[in-house]
Motif scaffolding. Sequence first.
Motif, mmCIF file in Angstrom:
data_model
loop_
_atom_site.group_PDB
_atom_site.id
_atom_site.type_symbol
_atom_site.label_atom_id
_atom_site.label_comp_id
_atom_site.label_asym_id
_atom_site.label_seq_id
_atom_site.Cartn_x
_atom_site.Cartn_y
_atom_site.Cartn_z
ATOM 1 N N ASP A 1 0.835 -1.204 0.000
ATOM 2 C CA ASP A 1 0.000 0.000 0.000
ATOM 3 C C ASP A 1 0.867 1.250 0.000
ATOM 4 O OD1 ASP A 1 -2.162 -1.668 0.110
ATOM 5 O OD2 ASP A 1 -2.345 -1.563 2.294
ATOM 6 N N LYS A 2 0.352 2.298 -0.609
ATOM 7 C CA LYS A 2 1.065 3.560 -0.678
ATOM 8 C C LYS A 2 1.342 4.095 0.730
ATOM 9 C CE LYS A 2 0.748 8.224 -2.625
ATOM 10 N NZ LYS A 2 -0.092 9.153 -3.429
ATOM 11 N N GLY A 3 2.603 4.479 0.973
ATOM 12 C CA GLY A 3 2.977 5.060 2.256
ATOM 13 C C GLY A 3 3.100 4.063 3.390
ATOM 14 N N ALA A 4 3.139 2.752 3.072
ATOM 15 C CA ALA A 4 3.173 1.729 4.130
ATOM 16 C C ALA A 4 4.431 1.855 4.986
ATOM 17 C CB ALA A 4 3.088 0.337 3.512
ATOM 18 N N CYS B 1 4.829 2.899 9.105
ATOM 19 C CA CYS B 1 5.561 2.079 10.080
ATOM 20 C C CYS B 1 6.612 2.921 10.811
ATOM 21 C CB CYS B 1 6.230 0.904 9.391
ATOM 22 S SG CYS B 1 5.077 -0.363 8.810
ATOM 23 N N LEU B 2 7.339 3.725 10.067
ATOM 24 C CA LEU B 2 8.368 4.558 10.675
ATOM 25 C C LEU B 2 7.758 5.621 11.588
ATOM 26 C CD1 LEU B 2 10.838 5.024 7.681
ATOM 27 C CD2 LEU B 2 10.890 3.318 9.497
ATOM 28 N N ASN B 3 6.561 6.071 11.266
ATOM 29 C CA ASN B 3 5.870 7.051 12.113
ATOM 30 C C ASN B 3 5.568 6.475 13.490
ATOM 31 O OD1 ASN B 3 5.884 9.244 10.389
ATOM 32 N ND2 ASN B 3 3.880 8.755 9.475
ATOM 33 N N VAL B 4 5.310 5.165 13.544
ATOM 34 C CA VAL B 4 5.051 4.519 14.838
ATOM 35 C C VAL B 4 6.279 4.681 15.740
ATOM 36 C CG1 VAL B 4 4.687 2.309 15.997
ATOM 37 C CG2 VAL B 4 3.405 2.859 13.914
ATOM 38 N N LEU C 1 3.773 -1.485 15.870
ATOM 39 C CA LEU C 1 4.490 -1.682 14.610
ATOM 40 C C LEU C 1 4.122 -3.027 13.986
ATOM 41 C CD1 LEU C 1 6.591 -0.433 12.725
ATOM 42 C CD2 LEU C 1 8.383 -1.530 14.092
ATOM 43 N N GLU C 2 3.931 -4.035 14.836
ATOM 44 C CA GLU C 2 3.537 -5.357 14.353
ATOM 45 C C GLU C 2 2.156 -5.308 13.699
ATOM 46 O OE1 GLU C 2 3.930 -9.931 15.954
ATOM 47 O OE2 GLU C 2 3.474 -8.341 17.393
ATOM 48 N N GLN C 3 1.286 -4.459 14.224
ATOM 49 C CA GLN C 3 -0.050 -4.308 13.644
ATOM 50 C C GLN C 3 0.008 -3.575 12.301
ATOM 51 O OE1 GLN C 3 -2.976 -5.569 14.897
ATOM 52 N NE2 GLN C 3 -1.680 -6.594 16.407
ATOM 53 N N GLU C 4 0.943 -2.651 12.179
ATOM 54 C CA GLU C 4 1.051 -1.830 10.975
ATOM 55 C C GLU C 4 1.768 -2.561 9.843
ATOM 56 O OE1 GLU C 4 -0.299 1.264 9.154
ATOM 57 O OE2 GLU C 4 -0.296 1.498 11.336
#
Length: 383
Positions: A306-309, A313-316, A361-364
């Motif tokens: 997905d776009k921006g995936a 993740c890094l935002n988390v 992060l695991e959820q994302e």
Amino acid sequence: MADKLESIRKLLDQTDRTIVEALAKRQELVREVSELKIDDESNIRDTEREEELLDKITKLAREVGLDRYFAEQLFKDIIHHSVRFQTHSLVDHQNEQKNADTVRVAYQGTDGAFSHQAAFRHFEERYAQVDCFGYDTFRQAAEAVKEQKVDYAILPIENTTAGSIRETYDLLADDKLHIVGEEAIRIIHCLLALEDIPVDRIRRIMSHPQAIAQCSNFLATLHDCKVESYIDTAMSAKKVLEDGDLSQAAIAGSYAADIYGLKILKRDLANQSENFTRFVVVGPQSVDVDPQIPCKTSLLMVTSHDKGALVQCLNVINEHDIRMTKLESRPKPNEPWKYQFYLDIEGNIANPEVNVALQELEQEASSLKVLGCYPAQVGNGDQ
């Protein structure tokens, strides 16, 4: 004149021996302090005590006419070594390795290789005996851990000049390997030959491809000289000895020169003077690290298409105020055009904030694997 100079040099040698013996005595005292701290669960670092010590050292340096900056920097290194030793002692104690006398370590190469040197650097003060076993490839060294032939393997993972060693990243994806430590050593490449002869008489130079890449500027200045890739830096030094050809040389470390009795024709060949290699220590089981010890946690993450995936993740990580020190992408095996990411973050997985971040992060992510949580020796302040 010559007699007086020789006399002064003998005094310098005696003084150097006194300094080394004093450092050894100090290390024994550090060992005793470490055992006391473990028994009463005291903190490893006493920053107030460290500042007092440095203040005393600079004042003493002024009194005896020694450069204060030099003395302060020297004792900062001594303190760093003391903290490093106490950190390893505490980790060994908490993971029931306190009474081990011997450790078996696999590495790629032969006696005198930088990996061999890193293995001794990491384990020598902690164990009465360090048995090192050289293998032809990184994979064979890692397999030795899985087959219980050794306790650990030490693998290079990145170099400040040549970048990442990607084969090591691929090996870390194995579920049976866990990162339990890291080590960084300064790589000082030297030109080694049978005799002390002029460099322009050398017609063939051998070394590991990484070393050749790191010394490309020096090699470009040579004429009528063939440069050949070889299995390992130390193995190239060993071949120079075995071949007995005065026109041959190897690029390797001074450690290899000592082992194989070769002469150093030139030192510091690398393009960058600050040339370091970071190694990871891998074992069959993860380790628990006391919360007071600055930690690094290494992760293997796969994101969706997905776009921006990846950004999400890094935002988390960013939202939990966790510092990321490494991000490396690698193709996912057997899945063309799909990628997995290797991350290093500062933090202990036992820390609630880090633990929550990893859960989110695991959820994302599509998948997330902890490769290891271990004491940080690189890129984490003085620790």
